[in-house]
Design a protein around this motif. Structure first.
Motif, PDB file in Angstrom:
ATOM      1  N   LYS A 220       0.834  -1.198   0.000  1.00  0.00           N
ATOM      2  CA  LYS A 220       0.000   0.000   0.000  1.00  0.00           C
ATOM      3  C   LYS A 220       0.872   1.252   0.000  1.00  0.00           C
ATOM      4  O   LYS A 220       0.485   2.290  -0.538  1.00  0.00           O
ATOM      5  N   VAL A 221       2.020   1.166   0.636  1.00  0.00           N
ATOM      6  CA  VAL A 221       2.994   2.253   0.605  1.00  0.00           C
ATOM      7  C   VAL A 221       4.287   1.681   0.037  1.00  0.00           C
ATOM      8  O   VAL A 221       4.505   0.469   0.041  1.00  0.00           O
ATOM      9  N   TYR A 222       5.147   2.566  -0.441  1.00  0.00           N
ATOM     10  CA  TYR A 222       6.353   2.095  -1.117  1.00  0.00           C
ATOM     11  C   TYR A 222       7.439   3.122  -0.893  1.00  0.00           C
ATOM     12  O   TYR A 222       7.270   4.306  -1.225  1.00  0.00           O
ATOM     13  N   SER A 223       8.552   2.685  -0.354  1.00  0.00           N
ATOM     14  CA  SER A 223       9.579   3.627   0.068  1.00  0.00           C
ATOM     15  C   SER A 223      10.148   4.442  -1.087  1.00  0.00           C
ATOM     16  O   SER A 223      10.524   5.604  -0.910  1.00  0.00           O
ATOM     17  N   ALA A 224      10.198   3.873  -2.290  1.00  0.00           N
ATOM     18  CA  ALA A 224      10.840   4.564  -3.414  1.00  0.00           C
ATOM     19  C   ALA A 224      10.116   5.857  -3.759  1.00  0.00           C
ATOM     20  O   ALA A 224      10.683   6.947  -3.682  1.00  0.00           O
TER      21      ALA A 224
ATOM     22  N   ALA B  35      23.763   8.332 -15.896  1.00  0.00           N
ATOM     23  CA  ALA B  35      22.650   7.691 -15.219  1.00  0.00           C
ATOM     24  C   ALA B  35      23.110   6.564 -14.302  1.00  0.00           C
ATOM     25  O   ALA B  35      24.199   6.010 -14.453  1.00  0.00           O
ATOM     26  N   GLY B  36      22.238   6.227 -13.378  1.00  0.00           N
ATOM     27  CA  GLY B  36      22.485   5.120 -12.465  1.00  0.00           C
ATOM     28  C   GLY B  36      21.257   4.842 -11.626  1.00  0.00           C
ATOM     29  O   GLY B  36      20.189   5.450 -11.817  1.00  0.00           O
ATOM     30  N   PHE B  37      21.418   3.914 -10.702  1.00  0.00           N
ATOM     31  CA  PHE B  37      20.282   3.396  -9.922  1.00  0.00           C
ATOM     32  C   PHE B  37      20.718   3.210  -8.472  1.00  0.00           C
ATOM     33  O   PHE B  37      21.877   2.857  -8.203  1.00  0.00           O
ATOM     34  N   MET B  38      19.787   3.442  -7.552  1.00  0.00           N
ATOM     35  CA  MET B  38      20.063   3.175  -6.141  1.00  0.00           C
ATOM     36  C   MET B  38      18.855   2.529  -5.485  1.00  0.00           C
ATOM     37  O   MET B  38      17.724   2.979  -5.654  1.00  0.00           O
ATOM     38  N   HIS B  39      19.106   1.450  -4.751  1.00  0.00           N
ATOM     39  CA  HIS B  39      18.070   0.806  -3.960  1.00  0.00           C
ATOM     40  C   HIS B  39      18.048   1.384  -2.544  1.00  0.00           C
ATOM     41  O   HIS B  39      19.095   1.764  -2.001  1.00  0.00           O
ATOM     42  N   ILE B  40      16.859   1.421  -1.971  1.00  0.00           N
ATOM     43  CA  ILE B  40      16.681   1.893  -0.595  1.00  0.00           C
ATOM     44  C   ILE B  40      15.876   0.860   0.186  1.00  0.00           C
ATOM     45  O   ILE B  40      15.188   0.033  -0.402  1.00  0.00           O
ATOM     46  N   PRO B  41      15.954   0.899   1.527  1.00  0.00           N
ATOM     47  CA  PRO B  41      15.257  -0.114   2.333  1.00  0.00           C
ATOM     48  C   PRO B  41      13.763   0.176   2.498  1.00  0.00           C
ATOM     49  O   PRO B  41      13.256   1.208   2.067  1.00  0.00           O
ATOM     50  N   PHE B  42      13.094  -0.764   3.165  1.00  0.00           N
ATOM     51  CA  PHE B  42      11.735  -0.520   3.636  1.00  0.00           C
ATOM     52  C   PHE B  42      11.715   0.698   4.558  1.00  0.00           C
ATOM     53  O   PHE B  42      12.690   0.977   5.259  1.00  0.00           O
ATOM     54  N   THR B  43      10.576   1.388   4.614  1.00  0.00           N
ATOM     55  CA  THR B  43      10.344   2.374   5.667  1.00  0.00           C
ATOM     56  C   THR B  43       9.835   1.642   6.909  1.00  0.00           C
ATOM     57  O   THR B  43       9.390   0.494   6.837  1.00  0.00           O
ATOM     58  N   MET B  44       9.861   2.338   8.048  1.00  0.00           N
ATOM     59  CA  MET B  44       9.390   1.728   9.296  1.00  0.00           C
ATOM     60  C   MET B  44       7.926   1.291   9.181  1.00  0.00           C
ATOM     61  O   MET B  44       7.530   0.249   9.700  1.00  0.00           O
ATOM     62  N   GLN B  45       7.126   2.091   8.500  1.00  0.00           N
ATOM     63  CA  GLN B  45       5.707   1.789   8.337  1.00  0.00           C
ATOM     64  C   GLN B  45       5.494   0.455   7.633  1.00  0.00           C
ATOM     65  O   GLN B  45       4.520  -0.256   7.901  1.00  0.00           O
ATOM     66  N   GLN B  46       6.421   0.099   6.756  1.00  0.00           N
ATOM     67  CA  GLN B  46       6.249  -1.111   5.967  1.00  0.00           C
ATOM     68  C   GLN B  46       6.580  -2.391   6.716  1.00  0.00           C
ATOM     69  O   GLN B  46       6.253  -3.477   6.233  1.00  0.00           O
TER      70      GLN B  46
ATOM     71  N   VAL C 249       5.805  -2.929  10.070  1.00  0.00           N
ATOM     72  CA  VAL C 249       5.006  -3.065  11.292  1.00  0.00           C
ATOM     73  C   VAL C 249       4.544  -4.508  11.474  1.00  0.00           C
ATOM     74  O   VAL C 249       4.544  -5.048  12.590  1.00  0.00           O
ATOM     75  N   ASN C 250       4.160  -5.154  10.393  1.00  0.00           N
ATOM     76  CA  ASN C 250       3.687  -6.541  10.459  1.00  0.00           C
ATOM     77  C   ASN C 250       4.673  -7.525   9.831  1.00  0.00           C
ATOM     78  O   ASN C 250       4.315  -8.637   9.468  1.00  0.00           O
ATOM     79  N   ARG C 251       5.928  -7.091   9.705  1.00  0.00           N
ATOM     80  CA  ARG C 251       6.982  -7.964   9.193  1.00  0.00           C
ATOM     81  C   ARG C 251       8.044  -8.078  10.277  1.00  0.00           C
ATOM     82  O   ARG C 251       8.779  -7.135  10.530  1.00  0.00           O
ATOM     83  N   SER C 252       8.139  -9.213  10.902  1.00  0.00           N
ATOM     84  CA  SER C 252       9.117  -9.373  11.964  1.00  0.00           C
ATOM     85  C   SER C 252      10.512  -9.593  11.390  1.00  0.00           C
ATOM     86  O   SER C 252      10.683 -10.218  10.344  1.00  0.00           O
ATOM     87  N   ASN C 253      11.496  -9.045  12.086  1.00  0.00           N
ATOM     88  CA  ASN C 253      12.908  -9.250  11.751  1.00  0.00           C
ATOM     89  C   ASN C 253      13.281  -8.784  10.344  1.00  0.00           C
ATOM     90  O   ASN C 253      14.142  -9.375   9.696  1.00  0.00           O
ATOM     91  N   ARG C 254      12.638  -7.719   9.874  1.00  0.00           N
ATOM     92  CA  ARG C 254      12.998  -7.144   8.581  1.00  0.00           C
ATOM     93  C   ARG C 254      13.607  -5.762   8.804  1.00  0.00           C
ATOM     94  O   ARG C 254      13.032  -4.932   9.511  1.00  0.00           O
ATOM     95  N   PRO C 255      14.766  -5.493   8.242  1.00  0.00           N
ATOM     96  CA  PRO C 255      15.392  -4.190   8.419  1.00  0.00           C
ATOM     97  C   PRO C 255      14.562  -3.085   7.775  1.00  0.00           C
ATOM     98  O   PRO C 255      13.874  -3.309   6.765  1.00  0.00           O
TER      99      PRO C 255
END
Length: 215
Positions: free
Chosen positions: A15-19, A161-172, A174-180
């Motif tokens: 529902k939300v997406y960090s990118a 040009a180039g590309f960068m990946h980013i992690p989940f946000t904290m909101q993402q 909440v229901n995922r245990s042990n995920r950075p």
């Protein structure tokens, strides 16, 4: 200097997406460079059509595409994109290419044209985790990075040009245990630091520091 920064819309039922959420929070100017943002559909081929149209319109000096890599701890500029689609899940329109060549006349791989090591060091200087990544996967992120670099090699020679990946946000997570995850304000701070490094290194070579991995 014009920098186009892209972010994907949510995929895989998110529902939300960090990118795109972080890209939408970027300032309009960084160290004298104009920042233009663009939302990309998480769809093979269509994403690149949207990107190409924007590049034709604004003729950017730099394009930095941002994608989410759930499970990574830090911000990770990508070193290389490969000429292969192999989708582990369907995209947002149900496409799931398997073992498909992206561009028949393209190179087997294209390397980032951005100062990825300087970007990593700039992000770390903000107190945030960052590292060079040596795989952008084989999903839409790699597809866009490859197609973007194909365009800079064939159609937009003035653009880096180039590309960068980013992690989940904290909101993402909440229901995922042990995920950075990372606070979205910190993700934005990290992207800004990366963009500052891109501006600072526009006319010079990247840093010569260790950024490799054993596996």
């Amino acid at each position: 200097m014009k920098i186009l920064v892209t972010g994907f819309d949510p995929f895989g039922g998110e529902k939300v997406y960090s990118a795109i959420d972080s890209v939408n929070r970027l300032p309009k100017e960084i160290d004298g460079a104009s920042i233009i943002t663009l939302k990309l559909p998480t769809v093979f081929n269509e994403s690149v059509q949207v990107l190409r149209e924007k590049m034709e319109e604004i003729q950017p000096d730099v394009v930095l595409a941002i994608g989410q890599a759930g499970g990574r701890f830090g911000l990770t500029p990508e070193r290389v994109a490969i000429n292969q689609d192999d989708a582990v899940i369907p995209d947002n329109k149900g496409n799931q290419p398997i073992d498909q060549t992206i561009q028949p006349d393209g190179a087997p791989a294209y390397f980032s044209q951005l100062p990825i090591k300087a970007m990593v060091e700039a992000i770390k200087a903000e107190g945030l985790p960052a590292s060079v990544s040596n795989t952008a996967g084989t999903y839409v992120c790699n597809h866009v990075m490859y197609q973007l670099l194909y365009l800079t090699h064939t159609t937009f020679p003035q653009t880096k040009a180039g590309f960068m990946h980013i992690p989940f946000t904290m909101q993402q997570v909440v229901n995922r245990s042990n995920r950075p995850a990372m606070n979205i304000d910190d993700i934005v701070k990290g992207i800004v630091a990366a963009l500052e490094a891109i501006v600072a290194y526009q006319d010079q070579s990247d840093l010569k520091v260790i950024g490799g991995a054993t596996h």
